[in-house]
Write a protein that holds these residues in place. Structure first.
Motif, short mmCIF file in Angstrom:
data_model
loop_
_atom_site.label_atom_id
_atom_site.label_comp_id
_atom_site.label_asym_id
_atom_site.label_seq_id
_atom_site.Cartn_x
_atom_site.Cartn_y
_atom_site.Cartn_z
N ALA A 307 9.82 -11.38 -14.04
CA ALA A 307 9.35 -10.38 -13.08
C ALA A 307 9.34 -10.96 -11.67
O ALA A 307 9.71 -10.28 -10.70
N HIS A 308 8.95 -12.22 -11.56
CA HIS A 308 8.91 -12.91 -10.26
C HIS A 308 10.30 -12.99 -9.64
O HIS A 308 10.48 -12.76 -8.43
N THR A 309 11.31 -13.27 -10.47
CA THR A 309 12.70 -13.34 -9.99
C THR A 309 13.15 -11.99 -9.44
O THR A 309 13.76 -11.91 -8.36
N TYR A 310 12.85 -10.92 -10.18
CA TYR A 310 13.24 -9.58 -9.73
C TYR A 310 12.50 -9.18 -8.45
O TYR A 310 13.08 -8.56 -7.55
N ALA A 311 11.24 -9.56 -8.36
CA ALA A 311 10.44 -9.21 -7.17
C ALA A 311 10.96 -9.94 -5.93
O ALA A 311 11.00 -9.37 -4.83
N GLN A 312 11.34 -11.20 -6.10
CA GLN A 312 11.92 -11.95 -4.98
C GLN A 312 13.22 -11.29 -4.51
O GLN A 312 13.47 -11.19 -3.30
N LYS A 313 14.02 -10.87 -5.47
CA LYS A 313 15.29 -10.21 -5.14
C LYS A 313 15.04 -8.90 -4.37
O LYS A 313 15.73 -8.60 -3.39
N ALA A 314 14.05 -8.15 -4.82
CA ALA A 314 13.73 -6.88 -4.16
C ALA A 314 13.33 -7.10 -2.72
O ALA A 314 13.81 -6.41 -1.81
N LEU A 315 12.46 -8.09 -2.48
CA LEU A 315 11.99 -8.36 -1.12
C LEU A 315 13.13 -8.88 -0.24
O LEU A 315 13.23 -8.50 0.94
N ALA A 316 13.97 -9.73 -0.80
CA ALA A 316 15.11 -10.26 -0.03
C ALA A 316 16.05 -9.14 0.39
O ALA A 316 16.50 -9.08 1.54
N LEU A 317 16.36 -8.24 -0.54
CA LEU A 317 17.24 -7.11 -0.23
C LEU A 317 16.56 -6.18 0.79
O LEU A 317 17.22 -5.68 1.71
N GLY A 318 15.27 -5.97 0.61
CA GLY A 318 14.54 -5.10 1.53
C GLY A 318 14.52 -5.64 2.94
O GLY A 318 14.73 -4.90 3.91
N ASN A 319 14.28 -6.93 3.08
CA ASN A 319 14.27 -7.55 4.41
C ASN A 319 15.65 -7.50 5.05
O ASN A 319 15.78 -7.26 6.26
N LYS A 320 16.67 -7.70 4.24
CA LYS A 320 18.03 -7.69 4.75
C LYS A 320 18.41 -6.32 5.32
O LYS A 320 19.09 -6.21 6.33
N LYS A 321 17.95 -5.27 4.63
CA LYS A 321 18.30 -3.90 5.04
C LYS A 321 17.22 -3.25 5.91
O LYS A 321 17.33 -2.07 6.24
N GLN A 322 16.18 -4.03 6.23
CA GLN A 322 15.04 -3.50 7.00
C GLN A 322 14.48 -2.24 6.33
O GLN A 322 14.22 -1.21 6.96
N ASP A 323 14.27 -2.38 5.04
CA ASP A 323 13.78 -1.28 4.20
C ASP A 323 12.32 -0.97 4.55
O ASP A 323 11.48 -1.86 4.65
N LYS A 324 12.03 0.32 4.71
CA LYS A 324 10.66 0.73 5.05
C LYS A 324 9.67 0.46 3.91
O LYS A 324 8.45 0.47 4.10
N ASN A 325 10.21 0.23 2.69
CA ASN A 325 9.35 -0.04 1.54
C ASN A 325 9.03 -1.52 1.36
O ASN A 325 8.41 -1.90 0.35
N CYS A 326 9.42 -2.35 2.32
CA CYS A 326 9.18 -3.80 2.21
C CYS A 326 7.71 -4.16 1.95
O CYS A 326 7.45 -5.08 1.15
N PRO A 327 6.74 -3.51 2.57
CA PRO A 327 5.34 -3.83 2.25
C PRO A 327 5.02 -3.68 0.77
O PRO A 327 4.27 -4.47 0.20
N ALA A 328 5.61 -2.65 0.13
CA ALA A 328 5.38 -2.45 -1.31
C ALA A 328 6.05 -3.56 -2.12
O ALA A 328 5.48 -4.05 -3.10
N TYR A 329 7.25 -3.97 -1.71
CA TYR A 329 7.94 -5.05 -2.41
C TYR A 329 7.13 -6.35 -2.30
O TYR A 329 7.01 -7.11 -3.27
N LYS A 330 6.60 -6.58 -1.12
CA LYS A 330 5.81 -7.79 -0.88
C LYS A 330 4.54 -7.80 -1.72
O LYS A 330 4.14 -8.84 -2.28
N GLN A 331 3.93 -6.62 -1.86
CA GLN A 331 2.71 -6.52 -2.66
C GLN A 331 3.00 -6.81 -4.13
O GLN A 331 2.21 -7.51 -4.80
N THR A 332 4.13 -6.29 -4.64
CA THR A 332 4.50 -6.57 -6.03
C THR A 332 4.68 -8.06 -6.25
O THR A 332 4.17 -8.63 -7.24
N LEU A 333 5.37 -8.70 -5.33
CA LEU A 333 5.61 -10.14 -5.44
C LEU A 333 4.28 -10.92 -5.39
O LEU A 333 4.08 -11.87 -6.17
#
Length: 343
Positions: A307-333
């Motif tokens: 789960a940690h690996t997937y969460a890191q990937k989500a946040l990395a992709l979100g930051n790269k695309k300046q995703d508005k959902n980044c706060p949620a990805y960060k919270q999951t991680l």
């Protein structure tokens, strides 16, 4: 004749009276034209080339409306057509506003959803004729008056004839009421071209195929079931959508969410893992997968690491695309790190 008035003054007043009378007559005609004028032909615009020039829903049920109950009556006829057993008095109770002496559009939308069908709104002639040709009656809102003096009315369009320029409606006390296209169009435009079809969760509105935007609107309507806690209905509808569009990301995420809320955790995880194959750049899919794995894992460190690996990937992709959902990805991680006791 007015006393002590000059001939010029009298003529001026007379002309004003005549102009007022002409305006009054014109206003009266405008107010009653949609009800009095049956045929006023004009070619139906923007019709798809791959549908018939004319189409009529034979044996469509008719239900004569009571005063102010055009909305409930329209819904009742559509339910009968779809062989959906819904109590008419309950429809009235759910949709009729006694203060307004009518039904708001959102109450009709919610009633369709409440009764396990998908409410899909349309707003143009191409969608209207496409749905009719596919066997889907269209509830339309009309303004039979003027912009400043509206007379709102719901009817059900059950046919069109582009050769003769007419549409056929069940309207009020009138069954199979044939109206000229220009007359209908005028009343429909004054109601902002609002129309709606109701389809089962195992079907897709025909006009969805006309545009990517229409497809997204349809998928958004499915989410209404999830929002109201009807996850079995949303799951069926998302599965229907995925049969037509197997790689649609919105439908995949919606399906996984429905499975998760139905406590079908392993199926939800499998759905998201398979989705990664074709959506490796989707931060949302990685985040949702991480979140579900975390909840399933409990204190299982191996699953938490995954789960940690997937969460890191989500946040990395979100930051790269300046995703508005980044706060949620960060919270999951952060939640996963807390369980793993990682700073």
């Amino acid at each position: 004749m007015l006393k002590n008035s000059s001939p010029k003054t009298t003529m001026y007043i007379t002309r004003r009276v005549i102009r007022f009378l002409k305006f009054s007559v014109a206003l009266t005609l405008l107010l009653f034209l949609p009800n009095c004028s049956s045929i006023y032909t004009a070619k139906i615009p923007h019709q798809s080339a791959d549908i018939p020039e004319k189409y009529f829903l034979k044996e469509f049920p008719f239900y004569k409306q009571e005063q102010y109950h055009c909305g409930p009556a329209a819904l009742h006829m559509v339910y009968l057509w779809q062989k959906k057993k819904v109590n008419y008095q309950q429809i009235i109770a759910d949709t009729f506003n006694t203060k307004l002496k009518g039904s708001l559009q959102r109450s009709l939308v919610e009633n369709i959803r409440k009764n396990g069908m998908i409410p899909y709104t349309i707003d143009n002639y191409q969608q209207l004729t496409t749905e009719i040709a596919a066997g889907n009656p269209v509830i339309v809102l009309q303004n039979l008056g003027l912009e400043l003096i509206p007379r709102w009315h719901y009817a059900v369009v059950i046919g069109y004839d582009s050769v003769n320029g007419t549409v056929t409606l069940h309207s009020g006390a009138q069954k199979n009421h044939v109206v000229g296209w220009k007359v209908f169009s005028r009343t429909w435009i004054r109601a902002h071209n609002w129309g709606m079809v109701a389809v089962p969760v195992t079907a897709i509105p025909a006009s969805v195929n006309l545009s990517l935007a229409y497809k997204q609107e349809y998928l958004n309507e499915i989410y209404g079931f999830s929002r109201n806690g009807h996850f079995n209905l949303s799951l069926t509808a998302y599965n229907t959508a995925l049969k037509k569009w197997p790689d649609n990301q919105t439908a995949i995420i919606g399906k996984a969410d429905s499975l998760y809320n139905l406590k079908k955790i392993d199926e939800a995880i499998d759905t998201l893992k398979k989705a990664i194959e074709n959506h490796s750049g989707s931060a949302v899919i990685y985040n949702n997968l991480a979140h579900i794995l975390m909840e399933k894992a409990g204190n299982d460190k191996m699953q938490l690491q995954q789960a940690h690996t997937y969460a890191q990937k989500a946040l990395a992709l979100g930051n790269k695309k300046q995703d508005k959902n980044c706060p949620a990805y960060k919270q999951t991680l952060q939640e996963i790190k807390k369980r793993l006791r990682i700073k």
